[in-house]
Design an enzyme around this catalytic site. Structure first.
Site, PDB file in Angstrom:
ATOM      1  N   LYS A   1       0.833  -1.209   0.000  1.00  0.00           N
ATOM      2  CA  LYS A   1       0.000   0.000   0.000  1.00  0.00           C
ATOM      3  C   LYS A   1       0.868   1.260   0.000  1.00  0.00           C
ATOM      4  O   LYS A   1       0.496   2.272  -0.583  1.00  0.00           O
ATOM      5  CB  LYS A   1      -0.972  -0.026   1.186  1.00  0.00           C
ATOM      6  CG  LYS A   1      -1.931  -1.227   1.089  1.00  0.00           C
ATOM      7  CD  LYS A   1      -3.381  -0.892   1.271  1.00  0.00           C
ATOM      8  CE  LYS A   1      -4.302  -1.729   0.409  1.00  0.00           C
ATOM      9  NZ  LYS A   1      -4.884  -2.908   0.975  1.00  0.00           N
TER      10      LYS A   1
ATOM     11  N   LYS B   1      -4.180  -9.777  -8.000  1.00  0.00           N
ATOM     12  CA  LYS B   1      -5.456 -10.391  -7.645  1.00  0.00           C
ATOM     13  C   LYS B   1      -6.623  -9.496  -8.044  1.00  0.00           C
ATOM     14  O   LYS B   1      -6.439  -8.302  -8.277  1.00  0.00           O
ATOM     15  CB  LYS B   1      -5.497 -10.655  -6.142  1.00  0.00           C
ATOM     16  CG  LYS B   1      -5.471  -9.378  -5.292  1.00  0.00           C
ATOM     17  CD  LYS B   1      -5.826  -9.657  -3.844  1.00  0.00           C
ATOM     18  CE  LYS B   1      -6.074  -8.346  -3.104  1.00  0.00           C
ATOM     19  NZ  LYS B   1      -7.228  -8.271  -2.278  1.00  0.00           N
TER      20      LYS B   1
ATOM     21  N   LYS C   1     -11.092  -4.528  -5.240  1.00  0.00           N
ATOM     22  CA  LYS C   1     -12.119  -3.484  -5.340  1.00  0.00           C
ATOM     23  C   LYS C   1     -11.544  -2.225  -5.958  1.00  0.00           C
ATOM     24  O   LYS C   1     -12.201  -1.553  -6.735  1.00  0.00           O
ATOM     25  CB  LYS C   1     -12.664  -3.139  -3.948  1.00  0.00           C
ATOM     26  CG  LYS C   1     -13.443  -4.249  -3.312  1.00  0.00           C
ATOM     27  CD  LYS C   1     -14.187  -3.709  -2.100  1.00  0.00           C
ATOM     28  CE  LYS C   1     -14.073  -4.665  -0.925  1.00  0.00           C
ATOM     29  NZ  LYS C   1     -12.895  -4.417  -0.085  1.00  0.00           N
TER      30      LYS C   1
HETATM   31  N1  AQP Z   1      -8.637 -11.708  -5.072  1.00  0.00           N
HETATM   32  C1  AQP Z   1      -8.996 -12.252  -3.923  1.00  0.00           C
HETATM   33  N2  AQP Z   1      -9.027 -13.602  -3.798  1.00  0.00           N
HETATM   34  C2  AQP Z   1      -9.448 -14.183  -2.640  1.00  0.00           C
HETATM   35  N3  AQP Z   1      -9.872 -13.479  -1.576  1.00  0.00           N
HETATM   36  C3  AQP Z   1      -9.856 -12.131  -1.665  1.00  0.00           C
HETATM   37  N4  AQP Z   1     -10.218 -11.171  -0.799  1.00  0.00           N
HETATM   38  C4  AQP Z   1     -10.012  -9.961  -1.357  1.00  0.00           C
HETATM   39  N5  AQP Z   1      -9.520 -10.114  -2.594  1.00  0.00           N
HETATM   40  C5  AQP Z   1      -9.412 -11.447  -2.819  1.00  0.00           C
HETATM   41  C6  AQP Z   1     -10.781 -11.459   0.520  1.00  0.00           C
HETATM   42  O1  AQP Z   1     -11.988 -10.722   0.665  1.00  0.00           O
HETATM   43  C7  AQP Z   1     -12.141 -10.366   2.037  1.00  0.00           C
HETATM   44  C8  AQP Z   1     -12.445  -8.921   2.157  1.00  0.00           C
HETATM   45  O2  AQP Z   1     -11.355  -8.160   1.665  1.00  0.00           O
HETATM   46  P1  AQP Z   1     -11.188  -6.677   2.178  1.00  0.00           P
HETATM   47  O3  AQP Z   1     -12.403  -5.930   1.931  1.00  0.00           O
HETATM   48  O4  AQP Z   1     -10.737  -6.709   3.590  1.00  0.00           O
HETATM   49  O5  AQP Z   1     -10.100  -5.983   1.357  1.00  0.00           O
HETATM   50  P2  AQP Z   1      -8.879  -6.396   0.567  1.00  0.00           P
HETATM   51  O6  AQP Z   1      -8.287  -7.699   1.004  1.00  0.00           O
HETATM   52  O7  AQP Z   1      -7.959  -5.248   0.564  1.00  0.00           O
HETATM   53  O8  AQP Z   1      -9.603  -6.661  -0.788  1.00  0.00           O
HETATM   54  P3  AQP Z   1      -9.816  -5.800  -2.027  1.00  0.00           P
HETATM   55  O9  AQP Z   1     -11.101  -6.288  -2.563  1.00  0.00           O
HETATM   56  O10 AQP Z   1      -8.642  -5.921  -2.899  1.00  0.00           O
HETATM   57  O11 AQP Z   1     -10.028  -4.323  -1.571  1.00  0.00           O
HETATM   58  P4  AQP Z   1      -9.174  -3.016  -1.785  1.00  0.00           P
HETATM   59  O12 AQP Z   1      -9.025  -2.867  -3.283  1.00  0.00           O
HETATM   60  O13 AQP Z   1      -9.997  -1.947  -1.201  1.00  0.00           O
HETATM   61  O14 AQP Z   1      -7.850  -3.180  -1.119  1.00  0.00           O
HETATM   62  C9  AQP Z   1     -10.857 -10.780   2.761  1.00  0.00           C
HETATM   63  O15 AQP Z   1     -11.106 -11.999   3.433  1.00  0.00           O
HETATM   64  C10 AQP Z   1      -9.879 -10.984   1.647  1.00  0.00           C
HETATM   65  O16 AQP Z   1      -8.911 -11.968   1.942  1.00  0.00           O
END
Ligand code: AQP
Length: 333
Positions: free
Chosen positions: A113, A195, A198
Protein backbone atom coordinates in the site's frame (compact mmCIF):
# COMPACT_ATOMS: atom_id res chain seq x y z
CA UNK A 1 -23.21 -26.89 23.54
CA UNK A 2 -21.85 -23.43 22.72
CA UNK A 3 -20.99 -22.95 19.06
CA UNK A 4 -17.45 -21.92 18.10
CA UNK A 5 -17.08 -18.22 17.35
CA UNK A 6 -16.29 -16.88 13.90
CA UNK A 7 -15.45 -13.29 12.86
CA UNK A 8 -14.71 -11.75 9.48
CA UNK A 9 -15.05 -8.37 7.79
CA UNK A 10 -15.06 -6.76 4.38
CA UNK A 11 -13.88 -3.21 3.73
CA UNK A 12 -16.39 -0.75 2.32
CA UNK A 13 -14.03 0.45 -0.39
CA UNK A 14 -16.11 -0.28 -3.48
CA UNK A 15 -18.01 -3.03 -5.21
CA UNK A 16 -17.49 -6.62 -4.12
CA UNK A 17 -15.90 -9.00 -6.59
CA UNK A 18 -15.32 -12.66 -7.30
CA UNK A 19 -12.26 -12.67 -5.00
CA UNK A 20 -14.27 -11.40 -2.05
CA UNK A 21 -16.92 -14.01 -2.83
CA UNK A 22 -14.67 -17.08 -3.11
CA UNK A 23 -12.10 -15.91 -0.55
CA UNK A 24 -14.59 -14.93 2.12
CA UNK A 25 -18.35 -14.63 1.49
CA UNK A 26 -18.92 -18.21 0.30
CA UNK A 27 -17.50 -19.48 3.58
CA UNK A 28 -19.58 -17.02 5.59
CA UNK A 29 -22.66 -18.64 4.10
CA UNK A 30 -21.35 -22.16 4.63
CA UNK A 31 -20.52 -21.42 8.28
CA UNK A 32 -23.69 -19.63 9.29
CA UNK A 33 -25.54 -22.71 10.60
CA UNK A 34 -22.85 -24.46 12.60
CA UNK A 35 -20.95 -21.49 14.08
CA UNK A 36 -21.68 -18.37 16.09
CA UNK A 37 -20.89 -15.84 13.34
CA UNK A 38 -20.04 -12.14 13.57
CA UNK A 39 -19.62 -10.55 10.14
CA UNK A 40 -19.00 -6.83 9.76
CA UNK A 41 -18.50 -4.07 7.25
CA UNK A 42 -15.03 -2.69 7.93
CA UNK A 43 -15.63 1.05 7.51
CA UNK A 44 -12.78 2.14 9.83
CA UNK A 45 -10.41 -0.03 7.81
CA UNK A 46 -11.67 1.70 4.66
CA UNK A 47 -10.50 5.07 6.02
CA UNK A 48 -6.86 3.88 6.03
CA UNK A 49 -6.75 4.06 2.22
CA UNK A 50 -9.95 5.92 1.24
CA UNK A 51 -10.02 9.28 3.09
CA UNK A 52 -12.81 10.63 0.85
CA UNK A 53 -15.99 9.54 2.64
CA UNK A 54 -18.58 10.85 0.18
CA UNK A 55 -19.32 7.28 -1.03
CA UNK A 56 -18.79 5.54 2.30
CA UNK A 57 -22.40 5.13 3.42
CA UNK A 58 -23.47 3.89 0.00
CA UNK A 59 -20.60 1.45 -0.02
CA UNK A 60 -21.43 0.12 3.48
CA UNK A 61 -25.03 -0.56 2.39
CA UNK A 62 -23.84 -2.23 -0.83
CA UNK A 63 -21.49 -4.55 1.05
CA UNK A 64 -24.36 -5.54 3.32
CA UNK A 65 -26.84 -6.04 0.46
CA UNK A 66 -24.39 -8.10 -1.60
CA UNK A 67 -23.57 -10.36 1.34
CA UNK A 68 -27.24 -11.03 1.99
CA UNK A 69 -27.77 -11.55 -1.75
CA UNK A 70 -24.96 -14.12 -1.69
CA UNK A 71 -26.86 -16.12 0.94
CA UNK A 72 -26.16 -14.66 4.38
CA UNK A 73 -29.19 -14.80 6.64
CA UNK A 74 -29.35 -11.83 9.07
CA UNK A 75 -31.49 -14.00 11.39
CA UNK A 76 -28.66 -16.52 11.73
CA UNK A 77 -25.56 -14.30 11.90
CA UNK A 78 -24.69 -11.00 13.57
CA UNK A 79 -24.20 -8.40 10.84
CA UNK A 80 -22.90 -4.99 11.83
CA UNK A 81 -20.79 -2.05 10.91
CA UNK A 82 -17.37 -1.83 12.62
CA UNK A 83 -17.76 1.83 13.65
CA UNK A 84 -20.95 1.00 15.58
CA UNK A 85 -18.91 -1.04 18.09
CA UNK A 86 -16.59 1.40 19.93
CA UNK A 87 -15.29 -1.41 22.16
CA UNK A 88 -13.21 -2.48 19.14
CA UNK A 89 -11.40 0.87 19.20
CA UNK A 90 -10.61 0.50 22.91
CA UNK A 91 -9.16 -2.97 22.41
CA UNK A 92 -7.20 -1.66 19.41
CA UNK A 93 -5.66 0.97 21.67
CA UNK A 94 -4.62 -1.62 24.25
CA UNK A 95 -3.19 -3.94 21.60
CA UNK A 96 -1.22 -1.10 20.01
CA UNK A 97 1.05 -1.15 23.09
CA UNK A 98 1.93 -4.76 22.24
CA UNK A 99 2.68 -4.18 18.53
CA UNK A 100 6.10 -3.03 17.43
CA UNK A 101 6.87 -0.54 14.68
CA UNK A 102 9.44 -2.85 13.06
CA UNK A 103 7.08 -5.79 12.62
CA UNK A 104 4.26 -3.55 11.36
CA UNK A 105 6.57 -1.98 8.77
CA UNK A 106 7.51 -5.44 7.49
CA UNK A 107 3.89 -6.45 6.76
CA UNK A 108 3.48 -7.26 3.06
CA UNK A 109 0.13 -5.47 2.64
CA UNK A 110 1.60 -2.34 4.30
CA UNK A 111 4.57 -2.35 1.95
CA UNK A 112 2.27 -2.84 -1.08
CA UNK A 113 0.00 0.00 0.00
CA UNK A 114 2.96 2.33 0.63
CA UNK A 115 4.22 1.60 -2.87
CA UNK A 116 0.77 2.17 -4.37
CA UNK A 117 0.07 5.38 -2.46
CA UNK A 118 3.27 6.96 -1.07
CA UNK A 119 1.61 10.27 -0.18
CA UNK A 120 -0.81 8.72 2.33
CA UNK A 121 1.28 6.55 4.65
CA UNK A 122 -0.78 7.18 7.80
CA UNK A 123 -0.55 5.53 11.24
CA UNK A 124 -3.89 3.77 10.65
CA UNK A 125 -2.43 2.02 7.63
CA UNK A 126 0.65 0.96 9.62
CA UNK A 127 -1.48 -0.43 12.46
CA UNK A 128 -4.06 -2.10 10.19
CA UNK A 129 -3.11 -5.59 11.48
CA UNK A 130 -3.66 -4.38 15.07
CA UNK A 131 -7.18 -3.13 14.30
CA UNK A 132 -7.88 -6.39 12.50
CA UNK A 133 -6.71 -8.26 15.59
CA UNK A 134 -9.06 -6.19 17.74
CA UNK A 135 -11.95 -6.99 15.34
CA UNK A 136 -11.32 -10.70 15.90
CA UNK A 137 -10.37 -10.81 19.57
CA UNK A 138 -13.24 -8.57 20.67
CA UNK A 139 -15.50 -11.63 20.23
CA UNK A 140 -12.75 -14.09 21.24
CA UNK A 141 -13.15 -15.77 17.86
CA UNK A 142 -11.43 -19.00 16.93
CA UNK A 143 -11.94 -18.97 13.17
CA UNK A 144 -11.60 -16.24 10.56
CA UNK A 145 -12.77 -17.07 7.00
CA UNK A 146 -10.51 -14.97 4.74
CA UNK A 147 -8.65 -15.08 1.45
CA UNK A 148 -4.95 -15.84 1.09
CA UNK A 149 -3.92 -12.17 1.19
CA UNK A 150 -4.91 -12.10 4.88
CA UNK A 151 -2.78 -15.04 6.02
CA UNK A 152 0.05 -12.88 7.38
CA UNK A 153 -2.41 -10.67 9.29
CA UNK A 154 -3.78 -13.75 11.04
CA UNK A 155 -0.29 -14.79 12.06
CA UNK A 156 0.17 -11.33 13.57
CA UNK A 157 -3.19 -11.60 15.34
CA UNK A 158 -2.01 -14.81 17.00
CA UNK A 159 1.21 -13.08 18.12
CA UNK A 160 -0.68 -10.12 19.60
CA UNK A 161 -3.13 -12.45 21.37
CA UNK A 162 -0.24 -14.45 22.83
CA UNK A 163 1.52 -11.29 24.00
CA UNK A 164 -1.61 -10.02 25.73
CA UNK A 165 -2.20 -13.37 27.44
CA UNK A 166 1.42 -13.58 28.51
CA UNK A 167 1.64 -10.05 29.87
CA UNK A 168 -1.78 -9.62 31.49
CA UNK A 169 -3.37 -13.07 31.86
CA UNK A 170 -5.20 -15.59 29.70
CA UNK A 171 -8.10 -14.02 27.79
CA UNK A 172 -7.81 -14.65 24.06
CA UNK A 173 -7.80 -17.79 21.92
CA UNK A 174 -5.35 -17.83 19.00
CA UNK A 175 -7.48 -17.23 15.89
CA UNK A 176 -6.96 -19.31 12.75
CA UNK A 177 -7.60 -18.40 9.12
CA UNK A 178 -10.33 -20.76 7.91
CA UNK A 179 -11.24 -22.44 4.64
CA UNK A 180 -12.66 -25.78 5.78
CA UNK A 181 -9.18 -27.30 6.01
CA UNK A 182 -8.22 -26.36 2.44
CA UNK A 183 -5.58 -23.86 1.28
CA UNK A 184 -6.74 -20.24 1.45
CA UNK A 185 -7.92 -18.87 -1.89
CA UNK A 186 -6.52 -16.10 -4.07
CA UNK A 187 -8.65 -15.26 -7.10
CA UNK A 188 -6.28 -13.80 -9.71
CA UNK A 189 -7.18 -10.89 -11.96
CA UNK A 190 -7.99 -11.56 -15.62
CA UNK A 191 -4.93 -9.72 -16.93
CA UNK A 192 -2.43 -12.02 -15.28
CA UNK A 193 -1.22 -9.26 -12.91
CA UNK A 194 -2.10 -9.57 -9.24
CA UNK A 195 -5.46 -10.39 -7.64
CA UNK A 196 -9.00 -9.24 -8.30
CA UNK A 197 -9.54 -6.15 -6.17
CA UNK A 198 -12.12 -3.48 -5.34
CA UNK A 199 -9.78 -0.58 -5.96
CA UNK A 200 -7.13 -1.89 -8.38
CA UNK A 201 -7.19 -3.94 -11.61
CA UNK A 202 -10.80 -2.86 -12.12
CA UNK A 203 -11.00 -3.82 -15.81
CA UNK A 204 -9.62 -7.26 -15.00
CA UNK A 205 -11.83 -7.81 -11.93
CA UNK A 206 -15.30 -9.34 -12.11
CA UNK A 207 -17.65 -7.49 -9.77
CA UNK A 208 -20.85 -9.00 -8.37
CA UNK A 209 -22.61 -5.88 -9.71
CA UNK A 210 -21.30 -6.21 -13.30
CA UNK A 211 -24.02 -6.61 -15.92
CA UNK A 212 -24.00 -9.56 -18.32
CA UNK A 213 -22.44 -7.66 -21.23
CA UNK A 214 -19.66 -6.25 -19.08
CA UNK A 215 -18.88 -9.72 -17.70
CA UNK A 216 -18.63 -11.09 -21.26
CA UNK A 217 -16.45 -8.17 -22.34
CA UNK A 218 -14.02 -8.54 -19.43
CA UNK A 219 -13.73 -12.32 -19.82
CA UNK A 220 -13.16 -12.08 -23.59
CA UNK A 221 -10.33 -9.58 -22.94
CA UNK A 222 -8.52 -11.93 -20.51
CA UNK A 223 -4.88 -12.35 -21.41
CA UNK A 224 -4.13 -15.43 -23.55
CA UNK A 225 -1.71 -16.30 -26.39
CA UNK A 226 -1.70 -18.43 -29.53
CA UNK A 227 -1.69 -21.67 -27.49
CA UNK A 228 0.98 -24.25 -26.67
CA UNK A 229 3.28 -25.20 -29.56
CA UNK A 230 3.51 -28.86 -28.53
CA UNK A 231 1.64 -31.35 -26.31
CA UNK A 232 2.26 -31.33 -22.55
CA UNK A 233 3.79 -27.84 -22.56
CA UNK A 234 4.11 -25.98 -19.30
CA UNK A 235 1.13 -23.72 -18.67
CA UNK A 236 1.96 -19.99 -18.42
CA UNK A 237 0.72 -18.36 -15.22
CA UNK A 238 -1.90 -16.15 -16.95
CA UNK A 239 -3.43 -19.25 -18.57
CA UNK A 240 -3.36 -21.14 -15.28
CA UNK A 241 -5.26 -18.18 -13.80
CA UNK A 242 -8.04 -18.56 -16.37
CA UNK A 243 -8.29 -22.26 -15.59
CA UNK A 244 -8.43 -21.44 -11.88
CA UNK A 245 -11.24 -18.92 -12.41
CA UNK A 246 -13.07 -21.41 -14.64
CA UNK A 247 -12.85 -24.09 -11.97
CA UNK A 248 -14.76 -21.78 -9.59
CA UNK A 249 -17.85 -21.40 -11.77
CA UNK A 250 -17.82 -24.08 -14.51
CA UNK A 251 -18.68 -27.77 -14.27
CA UNK A 252 -15.70 -30.13 -13.68
CA UNK A 253 -16.19 -31.87 -17.06
CA UNK A 254 -15.98 -28.50 -18.84
CA UNK A 255 -12.69 -27.68 -17.08
CA UNK A 256 -11.52 -31.24 -17.84
CA UNK A 257 -12.25 -30.84 -21.56
CA UNK A 258 -10.24 -27.61 -21.89
CA UNK A 259 -7.40 -29.04 -19.77
CA UNK A 260 -7.21 -32.03 -22.14
CA UNK A 261 -7.29 -29.63 -25.12
CA UNK A 262 -4.38 -27.69 -23.64
CA UNK A 263 -2.39 -30.85 -22.94
CA UNK A 264 -2.84 -32.03 -26.53
CA UNK A 265 -1.84 -28.56 -27.83
CA UNK A 266 -5.26 -28.25 -29.39
CA UNK A 267 -6.90 -25.52 -27.34
CA UNK A 268 -8.97 -22.64 -28.73
CA UNK A 269 -8.84 -19.91 -26.11
CA UNK A 270 -11.67 -18.02 -27.83
CA UNK A 271 -14.02 -20.99 -27.20
CA UNK A 272 -12.75 -21.39 -23.66
CA UNK A 273 -13.40 -17.72 -22.87
CA UNK A 274 -16.88 -17.85 -24.43
CA UNK A 275 -17.75 -20.82 -22.24
CA UNK A 276 -16.28 -19.12 -19.16
CA UNK A 277 -18.19 -15.90 -19.90
CA UNK A 278 -21.54 -17.76 -20.07
CA UNK A 279 -20.84 -19.75 -16.89
CA UNK A 280 -19.81 -16.52 -15.17
CA UNK A 281 -22.98 -14.72 -16.25
CA UNK A 282 -25.02 -17.64 -14.88
CA UNK A 283 -23.15 -17.41 -11.59
CA UNK A 284 -23.11 -13.63 -11.05
CA UNK A 285 -26.46 -12.48 -12.42
CA UNK A 286 -28.76 -13.97 -9.72
CA UNK A 287 -26.59 -12.45 -6.96
CA UNK A 288 -26.57 -9.06 -8.73
CA UNK A 289 -30.34 -9.10 -9.21
CA UNK A 290 -31.04 -10.00 -5.57
CA UNK A 291 -28.60 -7.30 -4.36
CA UNK A 292 -30.31 -4.64 -6.49
CA UNK A 293 -33.67 -5.54 -4.89
CA UNK A 294 -32.26 -5.56 -1.35
CA UNK A 295 -30.44 -2.27 -1.88
CA UNK A 296 -33.73 -0.50 -2.66
CA UNK A 297 -34.89 -1.03 0.92
CA UNK A 298 -32.32 1.07 2.79
CA UNK A 299 -34.42 1.12 5.97
CA UNK A 300 -34.38 -2.67 6.26
CA UNK A 301 -30.62 -2.76 5.75
CA UNK A 302 -30.16 -0.12 8.46
CA UNK A 303 -32.43 -2.09 10.83
CA UNK A 304 -30.32 -5.22 10.25
CA UNK A 305 -27.16 -3.26 11.10
CA UNK A 306 -28.71 -1.66 14.19
CA UNK A 307 -29.80 -5.05 15.53
CA UNK A 308 -26.42 -6.53 14.66
CA UNK A 309 -24.54 -3.74 16.42
CA UNK A 310 -26.54 -4.32 19.62
CA UNK A 311 -25.65 -8.02 19.64
CA UNK A 312 -22.02 -7.30 18.71
CA UNK A 313 -21.70 -4.73 21.49
CA UNK A 314 -23.02 -7.20 24.05
CA UNK A 315 -20.31 -9.68 23.18
CA UNK A 316 -17.67 -6.93 22.82
CA UNK A 317 -18.65 -5.39 26.18
CA UNK A 318 -17.95 -8.67 27.98
CA UNK A 319 -14.49 -8.95 26.41
CA UNK A 320 -13.47 -5.34 27.01
CA UNK A 321 -14.53 -5.52 30.69
CA UNK A 322 -12.28 -8.57 31.12
CA UNK A 323 -9.44 -6.88 29.22
CA UNK A 324 -9.65 -3.76 31.42
CA UNK A 325 -9.63 -5.89 34.55
CA UNK A 326 -6.61 -7.91 33.43
CA UNK A 327 -4.64 -4.82 32.35
CA UNK A 328 -5.49 -3.22 35.71
CA UNK A 329 -7.69 -0.38 34.49
CA UNK A 330 -10.70 -1.17 36.69
CA UNK A 331 -10.00 1.46 39.39
CA UNK A 332 -13.60 2.19 40.23
CA UNK A 333 -14.83 -1.35 40.87
N1 AQP B 1 -8.64 -11.71 -5.07
C1 AQP B 1 -9.00 -12.25 -3.92
N2 AQP B 1 -9.03 -13.60 -3.80
C2 AQP B 1 -9.45 -14.18 -2.64
N3 AQP B 1 -9.87 -13.48 -1.58
C3 AQP B 1 -9.86 -12.13 -1.67
N4 AQP B 1 -10.22 -11.17 -0.80
C4 AQP B 1 -10.01 -9.96 -1.36
N5 AQP B 1 -9.52 -10.11 -2.59
C5 AQP B 1 -9.41 -11.45 -2.82
C6 AQP B 1 -10.78 -11.46 0.52
O1 AQP B 1 -11.99 -10.72 0.67
C7 AQP B 1 -12.14 -10.37 2.04
C8 AQP B 1 -12.44 -8.92 2.16
O2 AQP B 1 -11.35 -8.16 1.66
P1 AQP B 1 -11.19 -6.68 2.18
O3 AQP B 1 -12.40 -5.93 1.93
O4 AQP B 1 -10.74 -6.71 3.59
O5 AQP B 1 -10.10 -5.98 1.36
P2 AQP B 1 -8.88 -6.40 0.57
O6 AQP B 1 -8.29 -7.70 1.00
O7 AQP B 1 -7.96 -5.25 0.56
O8 AQP B 1 -9.60 -6.66 -0.79
P3 AQP B 1 -9.82 -5.80 -2.03
O9 AQP B 1 -11.10 -6.29 -2.56
O10 AQP B 1 -8.64 -5.92 -2.90
O11 AQP B 1 -10.03 -4.32 -1.57
P4 AQP B 1 -9.17 -3.02 -1.78
O12 AQP B 1 -9.02 -2.87 -3.28
O13 AQP B 1 -10.00 -1.95 -1.20
O14 AQP B 1 -7.85 -3.18 -1.12
C9 AQP B 1 -10.86 -10.78 2.76
O15 AQP B 1 -11.11 -12.00 3.43
C10 AQP B 1 -9.88 -10.98 1.65
O16 AQP B 1 -8.91 -11.97 1.94
Amino acid sequence: MNKEIVVSGIRSTGQLHLGNYFGAMRNYVRMQEAYDCYFFVADWHALTTHPDTSELQNSVLNVLAENIAAGLDPEKVTLYCQSAVPEIAELYLLLNMLAYKGELEKTTTFKDKVRANPENVNAGLLTYPVLMTADILIHRALYVPVGKDQEQHLEMARNFAQRFNHRYGELFPEPQAFNFGAELIKVPSLDGAGKMSKSENQNATLYLADDDELIRKKVMKAKTDSGPAEPDSEMPEYIRNIFQIMSLVSAPDVVGKFTADFNSANIRYGDMKKQLAEDMVRFISPIRERAVELRKDTDSLKRIMTRGAEAARESAGRTIAEARRLVGLNYLQ
